[in-house]
Each structure stands twice: as structure tokens, then as C-alpha cells.
Design a protein around this motif. Structure first.
Motif, short mmCIF file in Angstrom:
data_model
loop_
_atom_site.label_atom_id
_atom_site.label_comp_id
_atom_site.label_asym_id
_atom_site.label_seq_id
_atom_site.Cartn_x
_atom_site.Cartn_y
_atom_site.Cartn_z
N GLU A 1 -6.83 7.42 3.66
CA GLU A 1 -7.73 7.28 2.51
C GLU A 1 -6.95 6.80 1.28
O GLU A 1 -7.41 5.92 0.55
N VAL A 2 -5.79 7.39 1.05
CA VAL A 2 -4.96 6.98 -0.09
C VAL A 2 -4.55 5.52 0.04
O VAL A 2 -4.56 4.76 -0.93
N ALA A 3 -4.21 5.10 1.26
CA ALA A 3 -3.80 3.72 1.50
C ALA A 3 -4.96 2.74 1.27
O ALA A 3 -4.73 1.61 0.85
N THR A 4 -6.19 3.14 1.53
CA THR A 4 -7.32 2.24 1.28
C THR A 4 -7.69 2.19 -0.19
O THR A 4 -8.25 1.21 -0.67
N ILE A 5 -7.37 3.24 -0.93
CA ILE A 5 -7.67 3.27 -2.36
C ILE A 5 -6.68 2.42 -3.16
O ILE A 5 -7.05 1.77 -4.14
N ARG A 6 -5.42 2.39 -2.75
CA ARG A 6 -4.38 1.70 -3.52
C ARG A 6 -4.67 0.23 -3.81
O ARG A 6 -4.45 -0.22 -4.93
N PRO A 7 -5.12 -0.58 -2.84
CA PRO A 7 -5.37 -1.99 -3.15
C PRO A 7 -6.46 -2.21 -4.21
O PRO A 7 -6.43 -3.18 -4.95
N THR A 8 -7.42 -1.30 -4.30
CA THR A 8 -8.44 -1.45 -5.34
C THR A 8 -7.96 -0.88 -6.66
O THR A 8 -8.41 -1.31 -7.72
N GLU A 9 -7.04 0.06 -6.62
CA GLU A 9 -6.52 0.68 -7.83
C GLU A 9 -5.53 -0.25 -8.54
O GLU A 9 -5.46 -0.26 -9.77
N TYR A 10 -4.77 -1.02 -7.79
CA TYR A 10 -3.73 -1.87 -8.37
C TYR A 10 -4.29 -2.91 -9.36
O TYR A 10 -3.78 -3.01 -10.47
N PRO A 11 -5.33 -3.70 -9.02
CA PRO A 11 -5.85 -4.66 -10.01
C PRO A 11 -6.38 -3.99 -11.28
O PRO A 11 -6.28 -4.54 -12.36
N GLN A 12 -6.93 -2.79 -11.13
CA GLN A 12 -7.42 -2.06 -12.31
C GLN A 12 -6.26 -1.67 -13.22
O GLN A 12 -6.34 -1.83 -14.44
N LYS A 13 -5.16 -1.18 -12.64
CA LYS A 13 -3.98 -0.83 -13.44
C LYS A 13 -3.41 -2.08 -14.10
O LYS A 13 -3.01 -2.04 -15.27
N LEU A 14 -3.37 -3.16 -13.36
CA LEU A 14 -2.84 -4.41 -13.89
C LEU A 14 -3.68 -4.91 -15.06
O LEU A 14 -3.15 -5.32 -16.09
N ALA A 15 -5.00 -4.84 -14.93
CA ALA A 15 -5.89 -5.28 -16.01
C ALA A 15 -5.74 -4.40 -17.24
O ALA A 15 -5.72 -4.90 -18.37
N ARG A 16 -5.63 -3.07 -17.04
CA ARG A 16 -5.43 -2.17 -18.19
C ARG A 16 -4.14 -2.49 -18.92
O ARG A 16 -4.09 -2.53 -20.14
N ARG A 17 -3.07 -2.74 -18.17
CA ARG A 17 -1.78 -3.05 -18.80
C ARG A 17 -1.84 -4.39 -19.52
O ARG A 17 -1.35 -4.52 -20.63
N MET B 1 0.81 -1.19 0.00
CA MET B 1 0.00 0.00 0.00
C MET B 1 0.86 1.26 0.00
O MET B 1 0.34 2.34 -0.14
N GLY B 2 2.14 1.13 0.22
CA GLY B 2 3.01 2.29 0.21
C GLY B 2 3.17 2.93 1.58
O GLY B 2 3.95 3.86 1.74
N GLU B 3 2.45 2.45 2.56
CA GLU B 3 2.53 2.99 3.92
C GLU B 3 2.73 1.83 4.89
O GLU B 3 2.23 0.75 4.68
N THR B 4 3.46 2.08 5.97
CA THR B 4 3.62 1.05 6.99
C THR B 4 2.42 1.09 7.93
O THR B 4 1.80 2.15 8.09
N PRO B 5 2.08 -0.03 8.54
CA PRO B 5 0.96 -0.01 9.50
C PRO B 5 1.19 0.98 10.64
O PRO B 5 0.27 1.63 11.11
N PHE B 6 2.45 1.11 11.06
CA PHE B 6 2.77 2.04 12.16
C PHE B 6 2.45 3.48 11.74
O PHE B 6 1.86 4.24 12.50
N SER B 7 2.83 3.85 10.51
CA SER B 7 2.59 5.23 10.07
C SER B 7 1.10 5.49 9.88
O SER B 7 0.64 6.61 10.10
N LEU B 8 0.32 4.48 9.48
CA LEU B 8 -1.12 4.68 9.35
C LEU B 8 -1.79 4.81 10.71
O LEU B 8 -2.78 5.52 10.86
N THR B 9 -1.24 4.14 11.71
CA THR B 9 -1.83 4.21 13.05
C THR B 9 -1.43 5.47 13.79
O THR B 9 -2.27 6.17 14.35
#
Length: 142
Positions: free
Chosen positions: A51-67, A1-9
């Protein structure tokens, strides 16, 4: 996700004791007053980072499918098409090393056996003994 759990908490990165004792680059530049200002700024941005960290996991499969859809090519052959066959396993020349051919042929598609499987024959009309998968074939352009 690009963020560590510690930094999100907690909104900050952790510094382990070994870094403090070894005087790492993160510890050498530490200024308490500047750190206090940065921590307040980070706390203001913490919700946005989450919010950005929660969006990334859903954004990744979409980018992968487009590529994949952009780069991936669907291969279908018709009877009579000329194809090259991937050299696999025991059919490779042992003495050729890394300069060995990776494709051999050309072969002619004689029949479509099933979904992505084809019967092949060489140019002397000798049938190959088993069907070949579409992933092991590519179009021959002469």
C-alpha cells in the motif's frame, strides 16, 4: 518507490549467489531461527508495504508541486523597470574563466512584447536588437 519488485512480490530481499560466496555482511550475520521469525513478521507487514509503495508515486508529484510553488518565483516586469540580463553564449568574457560575471546591466524594460518577452534598452537609451525572455532577466535593486 523505495521498494524492489522482488520485495513487493515475495516480502523479502533477494541474496545473489555472489554474496553467499564472498561472505558479505548480509550473509555473515545470518541465523536461520531468527530469519524464520523475521520472515513471518515481514509476511504480516507485506500488504502494508504494498500500500505504501502504491501511494508513493502519487505523493511525489504533489510534494514536487508544493516545493516548486513555495520556492519558484513568477517574474513579471513593467515598462520602466530596471533589470539585469543573463550573460549567455558568445557574450561572455572568454578570459575570465569561472569568475566571469553571470549577469550584466542594468537595462530598462521599454515594452512587453508577448508572454514573458520584453524589449530592453541600456541606460544610454540604446535599444537591444531582440526581445529577451523573462527567464534570462532578473530585477535590479539599486
Amino acid at each position: 518507490m523505495g521498494e524492489t519488485p522482488f520485495s513487493l512480490t515475495y516480502g523479502a530481499e533477494a541474496v545473489i549467489p555472489a554474496e553467499i560466496n564472498l561472505c558479505s555482511a548480509r550473509v555473515v550475520g545470518f541465523a536461520p531461527d531468527e530469519n524464520e521469525k523475521l520472515m513471518v513478521k515481514q509476511l504480516n507487514l507485506l500488504e502494508e508495504h504494498r500500500e505504501v509503495a502504491t501511494i508513493r508515486p502519487t505523493e511525489y508529484p504533489q510534494k514536487l508541486a508544493r516545493r516548486y510553488n513555495r520556492v519558484g518565483r513568477k517574474r513579471e516586469f513593467a515598462a520602466g523597470d530596471l533589470v539585469l540580463r543573463k550573460v549567455i553564449g558568445n557574450t561572455q568574457d572568454v578570459n575570465a574563466g569561472k569568475l566571469a560575471l553571470s549577469w550584466e546591466g542594468p537595462y530598462r524594460v521599454t515594452a512587453i512584447v508577448g508572454a514573458g518577452a520584453y524589449n530592453l534598452e541600456d541606460l544610454k537609451e540604446k535599444l537591444l536588437h531582440r526581445p529577451w525572455n523573462v527567464h534570462n532577466l532578473k530585477k535590479f535593486y539599486h
